[in-house]
Design a protein around this motif. Structure first.
Motif, PDB file in Angstrom:
ATOM      1  N   ALA A   1       0.852  -1.189   0.000  1.00 36.21           N
ATOM      2  CA  ALA A   1       0.000   0.000   0.000  1.00 36.21           C
ATOM      3  C   ALA A   1       0.898   1.254   0.000  1.00 36.21           C
ATOM      4  O   ALA A   1       2.031   1.204   0.473  1.00 36.21           O
ATOM      5  CB  ALA A   1      -0.903  -0.013   1.233  1.00 36.21           C
ATOM      6  N   PRO A   2       0.424   2.368  -0.545  1.00 36.03           N
ATOM      7  CA  PRO A   2      -0.927   2.598  -1.073  1.00 36.03           C
ATOM      8  C   PRO A   2      -1.119   2.161  -2.527  1.00 36.03           C
ATOM      9  O   PRO A   2      -2.223   2.219  -3.032  1.00 36.03           O
ATOM     10  CB  PRO A   2      -1.075   4.114  -0.944  1.00 36.03           C
ATOM     11  N   PHE A   3      -0.041   1.705  -3.190  1.00 35.22           N
ATOM     12  CA  PHE A   3      -0.205   1.294  -4.583  1.00 35.22           C
ATOM     13  C   PHE A   3      -1.174   0.123  -4.682  1.00 35.22           C
ATOM     14  O   PHE A   3      -2.011   0.066  -5.581  1.00 35.22           O
ATOM     15  CB  PHE A   3       1.145   0.901  -5.194  1.00 35.22           C
ATOM     16  N   VAL A   4      -1.062  -0.824  -3.759  1.00 34.73           N
ATOM     17  CA  VAL A   4      -1.949  -1.988  -3.738  1.00 34.73           C
ATOM     18  C   VAL A   4      -3.081  -1.719  -2.754  1.00 34.73           C
ATOM     19  O   VAL A   4      -2.845  -1.562  -1.554  1.00 34.73           O
ATOM     20  CB  VAL A   4      -1.191  -3.262  -3.317  1.00 34.73           C
ATOM     21  N   GLU A   5      -4.303  -1.641  -3.249  1.00 38.59           N
ATOM     22  CA  GLU A   5      -5.447  -1.429  -2.374  1.00 38.59           C
ATOM     23  C   GLU A   5      -5.592  -2.613  -1.417  1.00 38.59           C
ATOM     24  O   GLU A   5      -5.632  -3.768  -1.837  1.00 38.59           O
ATOM     25  CB  GLU A   5      -6.728  -1.266  -3.189  1.00 38.59           C
ATOM     26  N   GLY A   6      -5.638  -2.307  -0.122  1.00 40.23           N
ATOM     27  CA  GLY A   6      -5.725  -3.372   0.876  1.00 40.23           C
ATOM     28  C   GLY A   6      -4.409  -4.079   1.111  1.00 40.23           C
ATOM     29  O   GLY A   6      -4.378  -5.126   1.771  1.00 40.23           O
ATOM     30  N   GLY A   7      -3.310  -3.535   0.588  1.00 43.55           N
ATOM     31  CA  GLY A   7      -2.001  -4.176   0.725  1.00 43.55           C
ATOM     32  C   GLY A   7      -1.369  -3.945   2.084  1.00 43.55           C
ATOM     33  O   GLY A   7      -1.981  -3.414   3.008  1.00 43.55           O
ATOM     34  N   HIS A   8      -0.095  -4.319   2.195  1.00 47.86           N
ATOM     35  CA  HIS A   8       0.620  -4.191   3.453  1.00 47.86           C
ATOM     36  C   HIS A   8       0.806  -2.715   3.799  1.00 47.86           C
ATOM     37  O   HIS A   8       1.247  -1.927   2.967  1.00 47.86           O
ATOM     38  CB  HIS A   8       1.990  -4.860   3.357  1.00 47.86           C
ATOM     39  N   VAL A   9       0.493  -2.361   5.041  1.00 42.96           N
ATOM     40  CA  VAL A   9       0.589  -0.962   5.459  1.00 42.96           C
ATOM     41  C   VAL A   9       1.754  -0.722   6.418  1.00 42.96           C
ATOM     42  O   VAL A   9       2.036   0.431   6.751  1.00 42.96           O
ATOM     43  CB  VAL A   9      -0.730  -0.480   6.112  1.00 42.96           C
ATOM     44  N   ARG A  10       2.418  -1.779   6.871  1.00 43.20           N
ATOM     45  CA  ARG A  10       3.547  -1.603   7.788  1.00 43.20           C
ATOM     46  C   ARG A  10       4.478  -2.801   7.685  1.00 43.20           C
ATOM     47  O   ARG A  10       4.095  -3.879   7.217  1.00 43.20           O
ATOM     48  CB  ARG A  10       3.071  -1.430   9.232  1.00 43.20           C
ATOM     49  N   ILE A  11       5.711  -2.583   8.153  1.00 43.78           N
ATOM     50  CA  ILE A  11       6.699  -3.653   8.299  1.00 43.78           C
ATOM     51  C   ILE A  11       6.951  -3.819   9.793  1.00 43.78           C
ATOM     52  O   ILE A  11       7.410  -2.900  10.467  1.00 43.78           O
ATOM     53  CB  ILE A  11       8.013  -3.322   7.576  1.00 43.78           C
ATOM     54  N   TYR A  12       6.658  -4.988  10.314  1.00 45.53           N
ATOM     55  CA  TYR A  12       6.837  -5.249  11.740  1.00 45.53           C
ATOM     56  C   TYR A  12       8.250  -5.738  12.055  1.00 45.53           C
ATOM     57  O   TYR A  12       8.864  -6.464  11.256  1.00 45.53           O
ATOM     58  CB  TYR A  12       5.901  -6.374  12.193  1.00 45.53           C
ATOM     59  N   THR A  13       8.713  -5.399  13.227  1.00 51.08           N
ATOM     60  CA  THR A  13       9.779  -6.158  13.866  1.00 51.08           C
ATOM     61  C   THR A  13       9.111  -7.103  14.867  1.00 51.08           C
ATOM     62  O   THR A  13       7.966  -6.883  15.283  1.00 51.08           O
ATOM     63  CB  THR A  13      10.758  -5.249  14.625  1.00 51.08           C
ATOM     64  N   GLU A  14       9.826  -8.134  15.264  1.00 46.20           N
ATOM     65  CA  GLU A  14       9.259  -9.041  16.261  1.00 46.20           C
ATOM     66  C   GLU A  14       9.000  -8.307  17.568  1.00 46.20           C
ATOM     67  O   GLU A  14       7.964  -8.516  18.220  1.00 46.20           O
ATOM     68  CB  GLU A  14      10.198 -10.222  16.504  1.00 46.20           C
ATOM     69  N   GLY A  15       9.914  -7.418  17.938  1.00 46.32           N
ATOM     70  CA  GLY A  15       9.734  -6.673  19.175  1.00 46.32           C
ATOM     71  C   GLY A  15       8.482  -5.815  19.165  1.00 46.32           C
ATOM     72  O   GLY A  15       7.770  -5.723  20.170  1.00 46.32           O
ATOM     73  N   GLU A  16       8.192  -5.181  18.026  1.00 44.22           N
ATOM     74  CA  GLU A  16       6.993  -4.350  17.928  1.00 44.22           C
ATOM     75  C   GLU A  16       5.731  -5.189  18.111  1.00 44.22           C
ATOM     76  O   GLU A  16       4.813  -4.805  18.845  1.00 44.22           O
ATOM     77  CB  GLU A  16       6.947  -3.644  16.579  1.00 44.22           C
ATOM     78  N   LEU A  17       5.678  -6.339  17.435  1.00 42.03           N
ATOM     79  CA  LEU A  17       4.504  -7.191  17.569  1.00 42.03           C
ATOM     80  C   LEU A  17       4.337  -7.665  19.009  1.00 42.03           C
ATOM     81  O   LEU A  17       3.222  -7.667  19.548  1.00 42.03           O
ATOM     82  CB  LEU A  17       4.604  -8.387  16.624  1.00 42.03           C
ATOM     83  N   ARG A  18       5.415  -8.050  19.651  1.00 44.42           N
ATOM     84  CA  ARG A  18       5.326  -8.500  21.039  1.00 44.42           C
ATOM     85  C   ARG A  18       4.822  -7.382  21.953  1.00 44.42           C
ATOM     86  O   ARG A  18       3.990  -7.623  22.839  1.00 44.42           O
ATOM     87  CB  ARG A  18       6.692  -8.999  21.514  1.00 44.42           C
ATOM     88  N   ARG A  19       5.317  -6.173  21.759  1.00 50.29           N
ATOM     89  CA  ARG A  19       4.863  -5.058  22.603  1.00 50.29           C
ATOM     90  C   ARG A  19       3.372  -4.789  22.401  1.00 50.29           C
ATOM     91  O   ARG A  19       2.639  -4.514  23.359  1.00 50.29           O
ATOM     92  CB  ARG A  19       5.672  -3.802  22.284  1.00 50.29           C
ATOM     93  N   LYS A  20       2.918  -4.869  21.160  1.00 54.97           N
ATOM     94  CA  LYS A  20       1.499  -4.630  20.887  1.00 54.97           C
ATOM     95  C   LYS A  20       0.635  -5.761  21.455  1.00 54.97           C
ATOM     96  O   LYS A  20      -0.474  -5.511  21.948  1.00 54.97           O
ATOM     97  CB  LYS A  20       1.279  -4.468  19.384  1.00 54.97           C
ATOM     98  N   MET A  21       1.123  -6.978  21.397  1.00 51.36           N
ATOM     99  CA  MET A  21       0.399  -8.087  22.023  1.00 51.36           C
ATOM    100  C   MET A  21       0.289  -7.883  23.529  1.00 51.36           C
ATOM    101  O   MET A  21      -0.786  -8.076  24.124  1.00 51.36           O
ATOM    102  CB  MET A  21       1.110  -9.412  21.725  1.00 51.36           C
ATOM    103  N   GLN A  22       1.376  -7.483  24.146  1.00 52.32           N
ATOM    104  CA  GLN A  22       1.357  -7.231  25.584  1.00 52.32           C
ATOM    105  C   GLN A  22       0.381  -6.106  25.921  1.00 52.32           C
ATOM    106  O   GLN A  22      -0.354  -6.179  26.914  1.00 52.32           O
ATOM    107  CB  GLN A  22       2.761  -6.881  26.066  1.00 52.32           C
TER     108      GLN A  22
END
Length: 245
Positions: A141-162
């Protein structure tokens, strides 16, 4: 081609499983075969129709018990149409990178997971995804409608899960053979399905998926820790969960 590991997820026969962002149902079908009661949820109606047909075919062929719950539901990850604590296990495979409000989606997943239940969240791994974005702006995204809007690190995903009230646990990488395929796709144009190298690599992946030869299975196991295209993080909802503040 499964990304989540059902043993790490703790799936048992009789469990209620939500496959969020099910697509054409690959994780849902395996869960049904293992005796789970399955709800496949997605926003794409055509995929849900195909998933429903495959559920019926699996049960008619005796690959799954005919009396098990197996249904497809249209739903938004940020406003799930399920009651609190509806599921014992959840798989959200390659979903979060598409959702602008991923915090709301994680809150909803936590809400519908029972206390003590587990979920597997899979996302594109940072390095392979970073290279795809660098090679082609037409990949995301934004070129692809509904496409990927972010690149995660593992640490970011873990913090958001917490932050959503989960206890993140083990993790692993998967699908190393798919990383170079997507780099190639990005190099020649993500929608260029007719390029000779893309067609050749597609045939290789199809052969790997259908035949599971030892040479590709061993190669992928060796390469996964370095080049795995997907990251899987497993998390548990505490019996006394916290609320995002």
């Amino acid at each position: 081609m499964l990304t989540a590991d059902y043993d790490r997820l703790g799936l048992r026969a009789g469990d209620r499983l939500l496959d969020l962002g099910c697509g054409f149902g690959r994780h849902a079908f395996e869960a049904l075969r293992r005796g789970a009661r399955v709800v496949a949820c997605d926003m794409a109606v055509p995929e849900l129709a195909a998933t429903t047909e495959t559920f019926a075919a699996l049960q008619s062929a005796g690959e799954a018990a005919p009396d098990l719950l197996a249904c497809a539901v249209n739903g938004d990850a940020t406003r799930l149409p399920f009651a609190d604590g509806s599921f014992d296990r959840i798989i959200a495979s390659e979903v979060m990178e598409h959702v602008p409000d991923d915090l709301a989606a994680l809150d909803e997943l936590t809400r519908v997971l029972r206390p003590g239940g587990t979920m597997a969240v899979t996302i594109p791994a940072w390095l392979p995804e970073k290279l795809c974005w660098a090679i082609s702006e037409e990949y995301h995204a934004p070129f692809v409608e509904g496409g990927h809007v972010r690149i995660y690190t593992e640490g970011e995903l873990r913090r958001k899960m917490q932050g959503a009230g989960l206890d993140p646990g083990g993790a692993h990488l998967a699908h190393a053979l798919h990383a170079p395929y997507w780099w190639l796709r990005c190099a020649v144009g993500p929608t260029n399905d007719t390029h000779p190298l893309v067609r050749a690599y597609t045939r290789l992946l199809e052969w790997d998926i259908t035949s599971a030869p030892a040479v590709t299975r061993v190669t992928e196991r060796v390469l996964n820790p370095v080049l795995g295209k997907s990251l899987v993080v497993y998390a548990t909802k505490p019996v006394r969960s916290t609320v995002r503040v």
